[in-house]
Motif scaffolding. Structure first.
Motif, PDB file in Angstrom:
ATOM      1  N   LYS A   1       0.838  -1.197   0.000  1.00  0.00           N
ATOM      2  CA  LYS A   1       0.000   0.000   0.000  1.00  0.00           C
ATOM      3  C   LYS A   1       0.882   1.259   0.000  1.00  0.00           C
ATOM      4  N   LEU A   2       1.929   1.232   0.840  1.00  0.00           N
ATOM      5  CA  LEU A   2       2.847   2.367   0.917  1.00  0.00           C
ATOM      6  C   LEU A   2       3.522   2.597  -0.439  1.00  0.00           C
TER       7      LEU A   2
ATOM      8  N   GLN B   1       2.330   1.820  -3.320  1.00  0.00           N
ATOM      9  CA  GLN B   1       1.346   2.401  -4.234  1.00  0.00           C
ATOM     10  C   GLN B   1       1.163   3.892  -3.932  1.00  0.00           C
ATOM     11  N   ASP B   2       1.050   4.218  -2.613  1.00  0.00           N
ATOM     12  CA  ASP B   2       0.815   5.607  -2.226  1.00  0.00           C
ATOM     13  C   ASP B   2       1.991   6.507  -2.630  1.00  0.00           C
TER      14      ASP B   2
END
Lengths: 328, 315
Positions: free
Chosen positions: A49-50, A52-53
């Motif tokens: 997720k990180l 992607q962010d």
């Protein structure tokens, strides 16, 4: 003239872009930035997720443009080691390096130019010869050794001067200065002499060479024939014509002084950008390395650009003939 | 290819003969500082090359190192031991032996990087000067840009980048090669620029045109006919560059981004000693420092003399 300036600016931009590419590549190929940011207990899902962010899954050229955009705003992310924004870390140390470099440049000029004039005028004098020999030794003596010798003599044996650190500093806004306290000024003496010595020998040799060159020119002979006294010959006529290249080289050397400050700062544990950079190499702290790389390249490119443009402005001979090909 | 090599050998021999009979030899024996520098340089180079034979201890052999003997002052001082002429370092290694081995590494790095730099720079200079046109513009632009940065900064940046790019366990192993490459990359510009301008002067001369007319391939003209005529200045640059390379290596090692403490060069030794400066153990950094200056100064003096000898205008 305009086309020359435009060309030089374009060339400078190209250099900066190349440097940015190297800095960006450092981020890309060295380690995984996610691993450098989070602890071991972060789950794979959170990591993804990180990733992607942060946009690490985007195509590489988009990431590069983002990097350049951030760099233009002075943002290089967080230091892996200090856990602080790189811009803040560098900002804190910027003033230390600039003050040290500035004082060294002044010392180098104030001592180097008169020595150069003297050795040019009294070519065969004993003092001139010893200056020249000393300058050869100065070239063979690495900066860090000069620093160590000064520390050994003045810091350890006599204990007259502080041998490390910056002393007390006063903060004026974000700029911290050591000029306003006694301990700050004292701490400045050894490092600035160390940094100045090499440039001093360089300036001395340059002034001497240029002066000798000018002294051979016809207008000096003519001046002599007219019965001008030595003093006005040396200082009003010869020195004036010597100063253009000297100013140019000195300007160019400003960048070198900032670069050589890396060594001096390491020897004296001077809390500047150079020391930060060396520590960053040791720790593989890439955001700091990248930022320093871009910053030092920017300083050099700007100095070169300004000196080139000034040079063309000062010396009218360059304006017509080589207007298309800078850096000759 | 072998014919090229053969003729190069011959031209080298011819050059050597010219040197022996010519100006250079004469001016060498007339210059006391050149002879002095040559003697010092030869003594340092020979003692570095034969370090394993001359030095009383082998600093890399852990069996010979005794931690109990750590940080002993030189033998002429009160606490010094007569076993260790210049004292010992923080790990109990004999300083004299360590300096000899360190100088050996410093010279190795110096020579290797100068040779790589020279081949790279002369090659690019030959191409740039002979081919001209766009190739020339590109090579010279890169040279201009690189020249605006100090060599030591370029070497430091290249070295730093390699260092972080390589995995940790590799970089001590490869430190020697990394530093050689870094210094080599930082130094090619001087050669390239000098060779290029000499080539541009040479290539309009009749002997080159003659070669072109009889249809010799370009690389033969360049290597066999132009190269020998542009080597004079290259020799001077090479000598001065050797001193600079030794200093750059020492500086990088001193900054802790050069050779590791397990195989210390002079710079690494000075770095180790620097940490003990304040506790009064000055000899650990001072003696390697003196060795470094003597080495660099003698090579610089040789270069100075060579430059004056090959350039009659300066006499």
């Amino acid at each position: 003239m305009i086309s020359f300036i435009v060309k030089r600016i374009l060339q400078s931009l190209l250099v900066m872009l190349a440097v940015a590419l190297i800095a960006f590549a450092l981020f890309q190929f060295v380690g995984d930035p996610i691993n450098n940011m989070v602890g071991q207990d972060t789950s794979l899902l959170d990591r993804e997720k990180l990733r992607q962010d942060l946009g690490l899954n985007d195509p590489i050229f988009i990431q590069f443009f983002r990097f350049v955009g951030n760099a233009l705003r002075g943002e290089f992310g967080f230091s892996y080691v200090h856990r602080l924004p790189v811009s803040q870390l560098i900002g804190e140390r910027f003033s230390a390096t600039i003050e040290l470099s500035f004082v060294s440049a002044v010392i180098a000029l104030v001592v180097g130019v008169p020595m150069g004039i003297y050795t040019a005028i009294n070519r065969r004098g004993l003092l001139s010869r010893s200056f020249m020999t000393l300058s050869l030794i100065g070239v063979s003596l690495p900066t860090f050794l000069i620093g160590i010798l000064l520390i050994l003599v003045f810091g350890v044996s006599f204990r007259w001067l502080p041998a490390f650190g910056r002393g007390e500093v006063v903060n004026i806004g974000w700029w911290s200065t050591g000029f306003l306290t006694a301990s700050g000024l004292k701490a400045l003496i050894l490092p600035s002499i160390t940094l100045a010595l090499f440039q001093m020998t360089l300036i001395m040799r340059l002034v001497r060479a240029e002066m000798l060159e000018v002294m051979r020119a016809d207008f000096i002979k003519f001046g002599r024939a007219r019965g001008l006294n030595n003093r006005s010959l040396y200082f009003r006529h010869a020195l004036k014509n010597t100063l253009i290249p000297v100013i140019t080289i000195t300007g160019l050397q400003l960048g070198s002084i900032i670069a050589f400050a890396i060594i001096t700062e390491s020897v004296f544990q001077w809390p500047g950008m150079g020391l930060l950079f060396i520590q960053a190499i040791g720790d593989a702290d890439i955001p700091i390395m990248a930022a320093y790389l871009v910053l030092i390249a920017l300083i050099f490119v700007l100095i070169n650009l300004i000196v080139d443009i000034l040079y063309v402005r000062i010396d009218p001979r360059l304006r017509t003939s080589t207007s298309g090909s800078g850096g000759q | 290819m072998s014919s090229v090599k053969l003729t190069r050998m011959q031209s080298l021999k011819r050059n050597l003969a010219n040197i022996k009979n010519g100006d250079l030899w004469y001016s060498f024996w007339r210059s006391p500082s050149a002879i002095f520098a040559m003697v010092i340089a030869l003594v340092s180079i020979l003692s570095a090359v034969f370090a394993p034979i001359i030095s009383p201890y082998n600093p890399f052999d852990l069996a010979q190192v005794d931690l109990m003997d750590a940080s002993l002052p030189p033998s002429w001082m009160a606490e010094g031991s007569e076993n260790y002429f210049l004292g010992t370092d923080d790990q109990g290694r004999d300083l004299f032996s360590t300096i000899l081995h360190g100088a050996r590494l410093s010279l190795l790095v110096g020579f290797a990087s100068v040779i790589i730099s020279l081949v790279l720079g002369v090659g690019l200079g030959l191409i740039s000067g002979y081919v001209g046109g766009r190739t020339d513009v590109i090579i010279m632009r890169i040279a201009d840009v690189q020249l605006s940065f100090p060599a030591i900064l370029i070497a430091l940046l290249v070295d730093g980048i390699f260092r972080v790019a390589l995995p940790k366990d590799l970089h001590d192993l490869l430190a020697l090669y990394v530093i050689i490459v870094a210094i080599a990359i930082s130094g090619w510009v001087q050669y390239a620029r000098t060779v290029r301008s000499s080539v541009m002067a040479e290539k309009v001369k009749e002997y080159v045109q003659a070669g072109q007319v009889i249809g010799l391939p370009s690389f033969i003209i360049i290597l066999r006919h132009i190269l020998p005529n542009v080597m004079g200045p290259v020799l001077v640059i090479g000598t001065i560059h050797l001193a600079l390379a030794i200093i750059i290596e020492a500086t990088l090692s001193f900054l802790g981004v050069g050779l590791p403490p397990t195989t210390p060069s002079l710079g690494t030794l000075i770095r180790i000693g620097n940490e003990y400066l304040f506790s009064g153990e000055w000899w650990i950094s001072l003696f390697p420092g003196i060795a470094l200056v003597v080495l660099a100064l003698s090579v610089n003096l040789l270069g100075d003399w060579l430059r004056d000898a090959l350039n009659p205008k300066l006499r």
